[in-house]
Design a protein around this motif. Structure first.
Motif, short mmCIF file in Angstrom:
data_model
loop_
_atom_site.label_atom_id
_atom_site.label_comp_id
_atom_site.label_asym_id
_atom_site.label_seq_id
_atom_site.Cartn_x
_atom_site.Cartn_y
_atom_site.Cartn_z
N ALA A 166 0.83 -1.21 0.00
CA ALA A 166 0.00 0.00 0.00
C ALA A 166 0.86 1.26 0.00
O ALA A 166 0.55 2.25 -0.68
CB ALA A 166 -0.93 -0.01 1.21
N HIS A 169 2.24 1.64 -3.45
CA HIS A 169 1.15 2.12 -4.31
C HIS A 169 0.97 3.63 -4.16
O HIS A 169 0.79 4.35 -5.16
CB HIS A 169 -0.14 1.37 -3.94
N GLN A 174 -0.58 5.94 -6.94
CA GLN A 174 -1.76 5.08 -6.92
C GLN A 174 -2.00 4.40 -8.27
O GLN A 174 -3.13 4.25 -8.72
CB GLN A 174 -2.99 5.87 -6.48
N TRP A 176 -1.78 0.90 -9.89
CA TRP A 176 -1.68 -0.51 -9.49
C TRP A 176 -0.79 -1.32 -10.43
O TRP A 176 -0.12 -2.25 -10.00
CB TRP A 176 -3.06 -1.14 -9.39
N THR A 179 2.65 -0.60 -9.39
CA THR A 179 2.88 -1.26 -8.11
C THR A 179 3.21 -2.73 -8.31
O THR A 179 4.14 -3.27 -7.69
CB THR A 179 1.63 -1.12 -7.20
N PHE A 297 -0.94 -6.53 -13.37
CA PHE A 297 -1.83 -6.42 -12.23
C PHE A 297 -3.15 -7.13 -12.47
O PHE A 297 -3.65 -7.86 -11.61
CB PHE A 297 -2.08 -4.96 -11.88
N LEU A 301 -4.58 -10.20 -10.25
CA LEU A 301 -5.80 -9.95 -9.48
C LEU A 301 -6.89 -10.95 -9.81
O LEU A 301 -7.66 -11.36 -8.93
CB LEU A 301 -6.30 -8.52 -9.76
N LEU A 352 -0.35 -8.19 -2.55
CA LEU A 352 -0.85 -7.24 -3.54
C LEU A 352 -2.38 -7.26 -3.58
O LEU A 352 -3.04 -6.22 -3.59
CB LEU A 352 -0.27 -7.57 -4.91
N ARG A 353 -2.94 -8.46 -3.59
CA ARG A 353 -4.40 -8.58 -3.65
C ARG A 353 -5.05 -8.11 -2.35
O ARG A 353 -6.12 -7.49 -2.38
CB ARG A 353 -4.77 -10.03 -3.96
N TYR A 356 -5.01 -4.32 -2.40
CA TYR A 356 -6.04 -3.81 -3.31
C TYR A 356 -7.43 -3.99 -2.71
O TYR A 356 -8.28 -3.08 -2.79
CB TYR A 356 -5.95 -4.53 -4.65
N HIS A 359 -8.09 -1.42 -0.27
CA HIS A 359 -8.21 -0.11 -0.91
C HIS A 359 -9.61 0.11 -1.48
O HIS A 359 -10.15 1.21 -1.41
CB HIS A 359 -7.17 0.00 -2.02
#
Length: 433
Positions: A166, A169, A174, A176, A179, A297, A301, A352-353, A356, A359
């Motif tokens: 985060a 990111h 911001q 992704w 990131t 990403f 994801l 990472l997931r 997200y 977020h």
């Protein structure tokens, strides 16, 4: 005795309350001990006490010695003016707020239960060589307590990793996709070269790579050139492939003004690495991944299983880097192994997931991401082997991550009172299974 023991005793009120009085002789009744404060300021907030005939609401501060108040400069800190009781091990000094008003003190040392203190000391004073402070007593702990604590440690570990993602990111505006790129680059270093690969990600901006992602040769030139691997030496000077990449890199470096951020070959680590882990090998695998999987990403994801993620990471490496450990040095190179892929899923994909999901507010994605760890085999190392030998469940990567978190966050620093296992042993020395 450490201060955290007094925190524990106060939080759970494990002390003799008969004729409870302040150091000045005023009667105390604890109506609410308060909540632990994780931020700056007093140790417990929103406490409620009756001192004499007056009911007070405020904070409680805890020290081993009352004189620690002055050593910590609380007498000049306005945040501590809300303290209504100073709980101490021993009362060796009166303390006051910034306006000079005295703060009532409660000395706990004479009120501690001897058996409680003895059990605590047995844990935190265990020899440094002991595998776990509680190892001799683990047979007294129910399996459900050990399982619950391991799962709690796992969640804390993944939350910590997600916090790092985060922050990255946020630093990257911001974005992704950026990131995912930076996180994957660093992770491909597998500890020894994680930091150099993180620097390489900065030296080759994703915006530049995107323009050339369909041309594998140009991706190679950009990454290997910026990494410093295309410099002439006795092994590369007669290697036509490397010389071709070098010419392409010279052109692209000039086009994008990359020279000032280029790295040097001495910045990479080879010591105690097997050839399959050499930086050029990992970089070649990254080239194949970036070329074959341009939407990093989105792919990470939406993958719904570790099988899908394994396929994602098994992108074909450029032919040259399947047969060379270093530029100009031939040798058969194995493909990215399952153990390495499992580490990438654990250390990059899941955090990472989770980052997200937090977020965008998708708790279901957090659960499904953590579930991926249960599909991966357990990791075996010097730490997890100790817990496994002591009877902790260790079948999947979820177990491994939980045990590693237990070791790092609780056992090694002797934070036994913050651990459900240690706390249970301190409270109840003879628990039946």
């Amino acid at each position: 005795m450490r201060e955290d023991f007094l925190h524990y005793v106060w939080q759970h009120q494990y002390f003799d309350k008969a004729d409870l009085r302040t150091a000045a002789g005023e009667e105390i009744q604890v109506l609410r001990p308060g909540q632990r404060n994780a931020d700056a300021g007093p140790d417990f907030l929103n406490a409620r006490l009756r001192l004499g005939e007056v009911e007070w609401n405020g904070a409680v501060e805890i020290h081993l010695r009352a004189s620690d108040w002055a050593r910590h400069n609380h007498q000049t800190d306005l945040k501590y003016d809300q303290v209504i009781l100073h709980v101490v091990g021993s009362h060796d000094a009166d303390v006051a707020r910034t306006n000079g008003s005295l703060i009532p003190a409660l000395a706990l040392q004479p009120r501690l239960l001897p058996e409680l203190l003895a059990r605590y000391q047995a844990l935190v004073e265990a020899p440094a060589a002991a595998p776990l402070p509680c190892a001799p007593l683990l047979n007294l702990v129910p399996e459900i307590t050990k399982t619950m604590m391991t799962e709690r440690a796992l969640l804390e570990r993944m939350e910590g990793k997600a916090d790092v993602i985060a922050a990255l990111h946020q630093h990257l505006g911001q974005d992704w996709e950026a990131t995912a790129y930076h996180a994957l680059m660093a992770a491909f270093g597998f500890q020894k070269n994680s930091e150099p690969l993180a620097r390489l990600a900065k030296a080759v901006p994703l915006a530049v790579l995107r323009r050339h992602r369909h041309d594998q040769r140009q991706l190679e030139a950009l990454l290997f050139g910026q990494a410093g691997f295309l410099a002439d030496n006795e092994e590369t000077i007669s290697d036509d492939y490397i010389q071709d990449l070098k010419r392409e890199y010279d052109f692209l470096s000039h086009k994008y003004s990359l020279g000032p951020t280029a790295m040097r070959v001495h910045e990479w680590n080879y010591l105690r690495l097997r050839p399959a882990n050499f930086p050029p090998v990992r970089l070649g695998q990254l080239v194949g991944l970036l070329h074959a999987r341009p939407a990093l990403f989105d792919a990470l994801l939406t993958a719904d299983s570790t099988t899908a993620l394994t396929e994602f990471f098994q992108a074909p490496t450029p032919q040259y880097w399947r047969t060379h450990f270093r530029p100009g040095r031939a040798g058969k190179v194995p493909a990215l192994g399952k153990a390495s892929i499992a580490l990438l899923i654990t250390n990059v994909v899941v955090p990472l997931r989770v980052a997200y999901a937090r977020h965008v507010g998708q708790p279901a994605l957090v659960e499904s991401s953590l579930a991926l760890l249960s599909e991966l085999p357990a990791e075996h190392n010097q730490y997890t082997d100790v817990y496994e030998a002591l009877g902790f469940t260790h079948r999947t990567a979820a177990d491994s991550q939980g045990l590693l978190a237990l070791h790092k966050g609780y056992c090694a620093p002797r934070r036994c009172l913050h651990c459900a296992i240690g706390s249970r042993l301190v409270q109840q020395p003879r628990v039946a299974r």
